[in-house]
Design an enzyme around this catalytic site. Structure first.
Site, PDB file in Angstrom:
ATOM      1  N   HIS A   1      -0.433   1.287  -1.636  1.00  0.00           N
ATOM      2  CA  HIS A   1       0.524   2.081  -0.868  1.00  0.00           C
ATOM      3  C   HIS A   1      -0.009   2.327   0.538  1.00  0.00           C
ATOM      4  CE1 HIS A   1       2.010   3.680  -4.935  1.00  0.00           C
ATOM      5  NE2 HIS A   1       2.990   2.989  -4.414  1.00  0.00           N
TER       6      HIS A   1
ATOM      7  N   ASP B   1      11.659   8.122  -7.039  1.00  0.00           N
ATOM      8  CA  ASP B   1      10.405   7.370  -6.950  1.00  0.00           C
ATOM      9  C   ASP B   1       9.294   8.134  -7.677  1.00  0.00           C
ATOM     10  OD1 ASP B   1       8.844   5.258  -6.136  1.00  0.00           O
ATOM     11  OD2 ASP B   1       8.637   5.923  -4.065  1.00  0.00           O
ATOM     12  N   HIS B   2       8.079   7.646  -7.559  1.00  0.00           N
ATOM     13  CA  HIS B   2       6.883   8.136  -8.261  1.00  0.00           C
ATOM     14  C   HIS B   2       6.945   9.596  -8.711  1.00  0.00           C
ATOM     15  CE1 HIS B   2       4.218   4.706  -7.364  1.00  0.00           C
ATOM     16  NE2 HIS B   2       5.019   4.565  -6.322  1.00  0.00           N
TER      17      HIS B   2
ATOM     18  N   GLU C   1       0.134   8.014  -2.607  1.00  0.00           N
ATOM     19  CA  GLU C   1       1.585   8.209  -2.604  1.00  0.00           C
ATOM     20  C   GLU C   1       1.867   9.623  -3.066  1.00  0.00           C
ATOM     21  OE1 GLU C   1       5.811   6.875  -2.558  1.00  0.00           O
ATOM     22  OE2 GLU C   1       3.971   6.105  -1.692  1.00  0.00           O
TER      23      GLU C   1
ATOM     24  N   ASN D   1       9.821  -1.655  -3.116  1.00  0.00           N
ATOM     25  CA  ASN D   1       9.846  -0.370  -2.434  1.00  0.00           C
ATOM     26  C   ASN D   1       9.427  -0.501  -0.972  1.00  0.00           C
ATOM     27  OD1 ASN D   1      10.341   0.461  -5.028  1.00  0.00           O
ATOM     28  ND2 ASN D   1       8.705   1.982  -5.092  1.00  0.00           N
TER      29      ASN D   1
ATOM     30  N   HIS E   1       5.505  -2.605  -5.693  1.00  0.00           N
ATOM     31  CA  HIS E   1       5.088  -1.410  -4.958  1.00  0.00           C
ATOM     32  C   HIS E   1       4.051  -1.787  -3.914  1.00  0.00           C
ATOM     33  CE1 HIS E   1       6.640   2.092  -7.401  1.00  0.00           C
ATOM     34  NE2 HIS E   1       6.967   1.065  -8.163  1.00  0.00           N
TER      35      HIS E   1
END
Length: 343
Positions: free
Chosen positions: A212, A95-96, A169, A274, A252
């Site tokens: 997020h 992920d990120h 995030e 996600n 997201h």
């Protein structure tokens, strides 16, 4: 084939696009949350995606060294073994990853997979994410070109985030404001830089008001219909048929989204969504319940000895796994992937 090969992963994404469903991409931070994700997919008869963020990988690497690559590789290798016991196919994803962590995370992992592929093996991960949303779009796409070439050579799909997702995030923070909406011009510049598959396959995390973390309904204005504008704008520019969808989108910041918002996103080309915040809570909530109900057993109160049966991590860990697995099955239902597993 519990861990997807590159060819099977591509087939999974193609099936999702054609069938207007998406795979839940579940963030994991331990072997137990990995099992919870796998169990949820199996109980829903859905294939899925398991992913590890930079913070998750650092945690998995242990608090002594906090090495992200070690943590990610260790869990991936573990997944290759235990996933064989689940009757579904899963892809492994990171992920990120922002610019300042590329050299300590995604680039070394790409090198590991490139070495595996050179030996005739499959890559360790099936996809990696480059989060350049904090950079200018020009710099974001320039780095994206470099990473896409390396990913394609290692038979890996790249995920790119071209514009900010709000909230926080793993230490990357963006304000919640009107800039959280990708424009058609942004999408056109992305297609020009990264191509539409001929330079390597990629997933696109576009922004349509996503945030997020935790938020109450009404606090965030999601506009998933914007994704259609992006698809149509790029299709028209590149002479594709009306209604075609050039991009494979990623959703997201989906915690708290309504069923209608999710449905609209699926209709407009989302193939991956996600989940982290909701599954974290689903894992932790049963543990809290266990502690509250057994406080005098998990604690040695007033000189007593407590109750080993209730402070044994297995006693609350089983409930935590079940709670998270249930939330994963709910995600599969919301994303229409229930019962769609590869036969």
């Amino acid at each position: 084939m519990p861990i997807a090969t590159p060819e099977v992963y591509a087939e999974m994404l193609d099936r999702a696009k054609a069938g207007k469903f998406a795979y839940p991409a579940i963030n994991v931070t331990s072997t137990q949350t990995l099992h919870a994700a796998l169990r949820g997919f199996a109980e829903a008869e859905s294939d899925g995606i398991v992913q590890i963020s930079t913070g998750g990988a650092e945690f998995l690497g242990g608090q002594h060294n906090k090495d992200m690559v070690t943590g990610a590789v260790a869990l991936a290798e573990f997944a290759h073994i235990v996933a064989a016991k689940y009757d579904v196919t899963v892809a492994l994803h990171t992920d990120h990853c922002p610019k300042d962590k590329l050299d300590g995370y995604v680039r070394p992992l790409l090198d590991i997979s490139a070495e595996r592929v050179a030996k005739g093996q499959n890559p360790l991960f099936q996809s990696h994410m480059w989060d350049g949303s904090a950079e200018t779009l020009a710099d974001n796409l320039a780095i994206g070109q470099e990473l896409l070439a390396k990913a394609a050579a290692a038979k890996i799909i790249l995920e790119v985030e071209i514009t900010p997702t709000g909230g926080e995030e793993d230490g990357v923070t963006h304000e919640i404001n009107d800039e959280l909406y990708t424009t058609v011009d942004d999408a056109l510049r992305t297609a020009e830089a990264l191509g539409l598959g001929e330079k390597g396959r990629y997933l696109l995390a576009a922004s349509f008001g996503n945030v997020h973390g935790v938020y109450k309904p009404g606090n965030v204005v999601l506009r998933p219909e914007l994704l259609k504008d992006l698809q149509d704008g790029v299709a028209a520019k590149y002479g594709k048929a009306a209604g075609s969808q050039p991009f494979d989108f990623v959703f997201h910041g989906g915690s708290g989204s309504t069923e209608q918002e999710i449905a609209t996103a699926l209709e407009n080309g989302v193939v991956k969504m996600n989940l982290d915040t909701d599954t974290q809570y689903a894992f932790t909530r049963p543990i809290v319940d266990h502690v509250f109900r057994n406080y005098d057993g998990v604690l040695k109160v007033d000189g007593e000895v407590g109750n080993k049966k209730v402070y044994d991590p297995r006693s609350w860990g089983k409930s935590a796994e079940a709670g998270m697995a249930k939330r994963v099955t709910e995600a599969c239902a919301n994303l229409r992937s229930t019962g769609t597993k590869l036969k």
